[in-house]
Design a protein around this motif. Structure first.
Motif, short mmCIF file in Angstrom:
data_model
loop_
_atom_site.label_atom_id
_atom_site.label_comp_id
_atom_site.label_asym_id
_atom_site.label_seq_id
_atom_site.Cartn_x
_atom_site.Cartn_y
_atom_site.Cartn_z
N GLY A 115 -21.14 -9.35 4.86
CA GLY A 115 -19.91 -9.85 4.24
C GLY A 115 -20.15 -10.10 2.76
N ASP A 116 -19.11 -10.53 2.08
CA ASP A 116 -19.23 -10.81 0.64
C ASP A 116 -20.23 -11.92 0.35
OD1 ASP A 116 -17.42 -8.83 0.00
OD2 ASP A 116 -15.70 -10.19 -0.02
N ASP A 117 -20.44 -12.81 1.34
CA ASP A 117 -21.37 -13.92 1.18
C ASP A 117 -22.79 -13.55 1.62
OD1 ASP A 117 -20.83 -13.63 3.84
OD2 ASP A 117 -20.23 -15.70 4.19
N TYR A 118 -23.01 -12.27 1.89
CA TYR A 118 -24.30 -11.71 2.33
C TYR A 118 -24.71 -12.17 3.73
CZ TYR A 118 -24.80 -10.04 -2.42
OH TYR A 118 -24.59 -9.40 -3.61
N ILE A 119 -23.81 -12.73 4.47
CA ILE A 119 -24.11 -13.07 5.86
C ILE A 119 -23.69 -11.88 6.71
CG2 ILE A 119 -23.54 -14.60 7.79
CD1 ILE A 119 -23.20 -16.84 5.71
N PRO A 120 -24.59 -11.37 7.56
CA PRO A 120 -24.27 -10.20 8.38
C PRO A 120 -23.05 -10.42 9.27
CG PRO A 120 -26.61 -10.55 8.35
CD PRO A 120 -25.99 -11.76 7.70
N LYS A 121 -22.26 -9.36 9.42
CA LYS A 121 -21.05 -9.41 10.24
C LYS A 121 -21.19 -8.54 11.49
CE LYS A 121 -19.00 -11.88 7.15
NZ LYS A 121 -19.11 -13.30 7.29
N GLU A 122 -22.03 -7.52 11.43
CA GLU A 122 -22.24 -6.61 12.56
C GLU A 122 -23.73 -6.39 12.73
OE1 GLU A 122 -19.93 -3.04 12.10
OE2 GLU A 122 -18.21 -4.17 11.37
N PRO A 123 -24.18 -6.16 13.99
CA PRO A 123 -25.61 -6.12 14.27
C PRO A 123 -26.37 -4.90 13.76
CG PRO A 123 -24.37 -5.67 16.25
CD PRO A 123 -23.38 -6.06 15.20
N GLY A 124 -25.75 -3.79 13.53
CA GLY A 124 -26.48 -2.61 13.09
C GLY A 124 -27.09 -1.86 14.27
N ALA A 125 -27.85 -0.84 13.97
CA ALA A 125 -28.45 0.01 15.01
C ALA A 125 -29.94 -0.28 15.11
CB ALA A 125 -28.23 1.47 14.64
N ARG A 126 -30.47 -0.26 16.33
CA ARG A 126 -31.89 -0.49 16.55
C ARG A 126 -32.42 0.56 17.50
NH1 ARG A 126 -32.17 -2.67 21.47
NH2 ARG A 126 -30.37 -3.82 22.21
N PHE A 127 -33.74 0.69 17.56
CA PHE A 127 -34.37 1.64 18.47
C PHE A 127 -34.18 1.17 19.91
CE2 PHE A 127 -36.81 2.53 14.58
CZ PHE A 127 -36.68 3.91 14.55
N GLU A 128 -34.08 2.12 20.80
CA GLU A 128 -33.92 1.81 22.23
C GLU A 128 -35.09 0.99 22.76
OE1 GLU A 128 -31.57 2.99 25.83
OE2 GLU A 128 -31.19 3.52 23.77
N ASN A 129 -36.29 1.28 22.29
CA ASN A 129 -37.50 0.60 22.80
C ASN A 129 -37.88 -0.63 21.97
OD1 ASN A 129 -38.34 2.00 20.54
ND2 ASN A 129 -40.28 2.64 21.43
N SER A 130 -36.95 -1.16 21.21
CA SER A 130 -37.21 -2.34 20.38
C SER A 130 -37.58 -3.53 21.25
CB SER A 130 -35.96 -2.67 19.55
OG SER A 130 -36.16 -3.86 18.83
N ASP A 131 -38.46 -4.38 20.73
CA ASP A 131 -38.87 -5.59 21.43
C ASP A 131 -37.81 -6.69 21.36
OD1 ASP A 131 -41.30 -4.41 22.01
OD2 ASP A 131 -42.31 -5.27 20.26
N TYR A 132 -36.80 -6.51 20.52
CA TYR A 132 -35.82 -7.56 20.27
C TYR A 132 -34.42 -7.07 20.61
CZ TYR A 132 -39.77 -9.71 18.15
OH TYR A 132 -41.02 -10.24 17.96
#
Length: 161
Positions: A115-132
């Motif tokens: 967002g304009d305040d630099y706080i994330p609004k959407e999670p984004g893409a990650r690898f399928e085998n991510s630990d998180y």
């Protein structure tokens, strides 16, 4: 004849005076140009420092959001935050960022929309085998204590570039 010599001497002296004045004028203009360049460089450095400071604050906000929205078996100890990208024409598509958790490539989260305040609004893409895994419900009891937040470039895994 003597009048001719006087005239030639006066013309030569006039040329020297005009030439000297021209050189002095040119040097003065050159000095002003150099001073203007120095002033512009100083202003640019000042703006760069402010931008770096703003980016560091934004990285802290982003890292806190990641800590509060991603959970896994291992605690998050390091978060690398990439350069903040402006998308679209003049930022019309917003800003985005990528992060890497604990310096492991499989834990890269890319395209986190900010967002304009630099706080994330959407999670984004990650690898399928991510630990998180992403959690829609934030974990507000988590903070950045014990978490190393750093600028993450493409060529490093856990060290400042």
């Amino acid at each position: 004849m003597q009048r001719k010599y006087k005239l030639v001497v006066v013309v030569i002296l006039s040329l020297f005076l005009i030439g000297g004045a021209s050189i002095a004028f040119i040097k003065g203009v050159e000095h002003l140009r150099i001073e203007k360049q120095k002033r512009q460089k100083a202003e640019s450095i000042k703006e760069s420092k402010k931008e770096v400071k703003d980016q560091a604050k934004a990285r802290q906000k982003i890292a806190l959001w990641v800590v509060q929205h991603y959970e896994g078996k291992e605690a998050i100890k390091k978060i690398g935050v990439s350069k903040i990208y402006t998308n679209g024409i003049f930022g019309s598509a917003g800003k985005s960022v990528a992060v890497i958790i604990n310096g492991e490539e499989k834990n890269i989260i890319d395209g986190i929309h900010l967002g304009d305040d630099y706080i994330p609004k959407e999670p984004g893409a990650r690898f399928e085998n991510s630990d998180y895994k992403y959690s829609n419900e934030p974990l507000p009891n988590r903070d950045l204590n014990g978490v190393d937040v750093y600028y993450w470039g493409e060529n490093n895994n856990g060290t400042d570039e």
